[in-house]
Design a protein around this motif. Structure first.
Motif, PDB file in Angstrom:
ATOM      1  N   ALA A  97       1.575   8.532   0.609  1.00 40.33           N
ATOM      2  CA  ALA A  97       0.981   7.775  -0.652  1.00 40.33           C
ATOM      3  C   ALA A  97      -0.284   6.688   0.163  1.00 40.33           C
ATOM      4  O   ALA A  97       0.031   6.407   1.319  1.00 40.33           O
ATOM      5  CB  ALA A  97       1.879   6.669  -1.209  1.00 40.33           C
ATOM      6  N   VAL A  98      -1.412   6.804  -0.627  1.00 40.47           N
ATOM      7  CA  VAL A  98      -2.361   5.822  -0.180  1.00 40.47           C
ATOM      8  C   VAL A  98      -2.772   4.712  -1.212  1.00 40.47           C
ATOM      9  O   VAL A  98      -3.056   5.095  -2.281  1.00 40.47           O
ATOM     10  CB  VAL A  98      -3.902   6.785  -0.079  1.00 40.47           C
ATOM     11  N   ALA A  99      -2.789   3.478  -0.735  1.00 38.70           N
ATOM     12  CA  ALA A  99      -2.741   2.320  -1.658  1.00 38.70           C
ATOM     13  C   ALA A  99      -4.158   2.191  -2.201  1.00 38.70           C
ATOM     14  O   ALA A  99      -5.005   2.772  -1.612  1.00 38.70           O
ATOM     15  CB  ALA A  99      -2.512   0.919  -0.893  1.00 38.70           C
ATOM     16  N   GLY A 100      -3.970   1.591  -3.681  1.00 42.19           N
ATOM     17  CA  GLY A 100      -5.457   1.474  -4.247  1.00 42.19           C
ATOM     18  C   GLY A 100      -4.955   2.009  -5.514  1.00 42.19           C
ATOM     19  O   GLY A 100      -4.902   3.227  -5.808  1.00 42.19           O
ATOM     20  N   GLY A 101      -4.871   1.272  -6.711  1.00 46.72           N
ATOM     21  CA  GLY A 101      -4.936   1.490  -8.078  1.00 46.72           C
ATOM     22  C   GLY A 101      -5.868   2.696  -8.503  1.00 46.72           C
ATOM     23  O   GLY A 101      -6.975   2.563  -8.163  1.00 46.72           O
ATOM     24  N   ALA A 102      -5.235   3.448  -9.672  1.00 52.24           N
ATOM     25  CA  ALA A 102      -5.920   4.514 -10.028  1.00 52.24           C
ATOM     26  C   ALA A 102      -6.594   5.476  -9.100  1.00 52.24           C
ATOM     27  O   ALA A 102      -7.487   6.138  -9.471  1.00 52.24           O
ATOM     28  CB  ALA A 102      -7.160   3.808 -10.910  1.00 52.24           C
TER      29      ALA A 102
END
Ligand code: GAL
Length: 430
Positions: free
Chosen positions: A77-82
């Motif tokens: 997973a790589v953070a940052g919405g959408a």
């Protein structure tokens, strides 16, 4: 009339492939070059890195561990919405020949980017193997299909055009939380009352959340048919009705928090949890954040679709792919098996705020909000989301993002903004 049966026709129209920006990548995951053999693991690439989104992913991983105990889940997973950071990183990896074993994408136009670049495989054989062909709504499968080949498997369906409200902040502003405004003008009148009461009237965050607001305003203001026409050329982006919608968007933006550009969606939603903001327009992953904060519906938060001409379900679906050259194909197939299974879809969607993409699940465990989404998806008009890959491919969305951030930062006026949107449509639609 545009309904669930024919909204798909819109999705494949107006799609163009664009070069995607690439940037650095530090995401983990084993590349053993085994071409489908090798270690029994699977690197799953998503942007569900934190908070309620991670809780949703964790729920899915639990089912995966039960169903495929011989595989190790590797969280890419790589953070940052959408996917605001993940999509660039993913593109960089795909171009470097270092794909994750499976990655999150959106059903609809976004998928076309990966298909046209030959980055993902046809998974129709898995639909047969896992008995999925009749498990999903046909129009959803059509959104995943190009030239008879199906390119991903959906895990869920989210609704993008929801307004969330803080009961306490609304009450403070003299607004009855139990009575949703009847139309956009009434909503704007409520924003005015909230501002006068000294709370943030409408919380918003970085650019993609502003586009989430923009699309909801376009849906409400234009109505389903004219909105959907924006993507097949039957509604002109330079029409007076789009100008009106942009004026409404501009007005709403004037009621938002000024620190918005440094925030992501959980921060904007948090302002409702803290009762410092009255409203937030956001997809229904927000309900998972309210549930995680242990808020009680109605007592502490309320919700309604942004009111407008039609009853509309702002549509998007997360779906998972099998990349070309995935180092652990067996692991990817096991993951695709879990996310499409009844158990996987129930566990994930109960935690994520979305509804199952499968039509044969027992939905009695879902709470009141998700029951409204289940009903709306069946009965209302479907409008594909711009911000979440359903309506436009990534290159078009990138141009909409640039135009929107310039406009909301005050670097362009409304006429220049509309012209930039017209130009983007001209450049990217078929
Ligand atoms: C969407 C995605 C949702 C949710 C949201 C906020 O693009 O489809 O599942 O994660 O972004 O990050």
């Amino acid at each position: 009339m545009i309904n669930r049966r024919n909204f798909l026709a819109l999705s494949s129209a107006g799609v163009a492939v664009g070069a995607l920006a690439a940037c650095g990548n530090d995401s983990g995951g084993g590349s053993d070059g085994g071409g489908g053999g090798g270690d029994k693991e699977v690197e799953v690439f998503t942007w569900w890195a934190q908070g309620s989104e991670k809780a949703g992913l964790d729920a899915l991983v639990e089912v995966f561990k039960q169903q495929h105990a011989d595989f190790t889940f590797v969280n890419g997973a790589v953070a940052g919405g959408a996917g605001s950071a993940a999509k660039d990183m993913l593109q960089s990896r795909l171009q470097a020949g270092d794909p994750p074993d499976t990655f999150q994408a959106h059903a609809g136009a976004e998928l076309t980017d990966y298909i046209d670049a030959a980055q993902i495989q046809d998974v129709s054989a898995l639909y047969d193997e896992y008995g999925l062909t009749d498990a999903f709504p046909k129009d959803l499968v059509d959104r995943l299909t190009v030239d008879g080949m199906i390119y991903s498997i959906p895990s869920n369906i989210h609704r993008s055009n929801m307004v969330w409200g803080s009961t306490e902040a609304l009450t403070k502003a003299g607004i009855d939380p139990a009575t949703p405004p009847a139309d956009l003008d009434a909503f704007i009148a409520n924003l005015d009352k909230a501002k006068a009461a000294g709370v943030t009237a409408l919380s918003v965050a970085t650019t993609w959340t502003q586009i989430n607001l923009l699309e909801a305003v376009l849906m409400a203001s234009l109505g389903a048919s004219a909105y959907n026409g924006l993507f097949d050329g039957s509604t002109a982006w330079d029409s007076a009705e789009v100008t009106t919608a942009l004026q409404q968007f501009e007005k709403m933006m004037s009621y938002t928090n000024t620190d918005r550009d440094g925030l992501d969606w959980p921060d904007a939603t948090q302002q409702l949890i803290d009762n410092t903001a009255a409203y937030n327009v956001m997809g229904d992953w927000a309900v998972a954040a309210f549930q995680e904060a242990k808020l009680t519906e109605n007592e502490q938060y309320v919700y309604f679709p942004l009111p407008g001409r039609d009853k509309i379900f702002g549509f998007l679906a997360d779906s998972f792919t099998l990349p070309e050259g995935a180092p652990h194909e067996d692991g990817a197939k096991a993951w695709l098996n879990t996310i499409s299974s009844t158990e996987g879809q129930l566990a994930f969607n109960l935690a994520k705020g979305s509804i199952p993409a499968r039509t044969d699940t027992d939905n009695s465990q879902f709470g009141a909000y998700q029951q409204t989404a289940l009903t709306s998806f069946k009965e209302d008009m479907i409008c594909p989301s711009i911000a979440h890959g359903a309506a436009v491919p990534i290159a078009w969305l990138n141009d909409i993002s640039d135009a929107t951030s310039q406009f909301t930062a005050g670097a362009s006026d409304l006429a220049a903004y509309q012209k930039a949107l017209v130009d983007a449509a001209g450049k990217h639609s078929a």
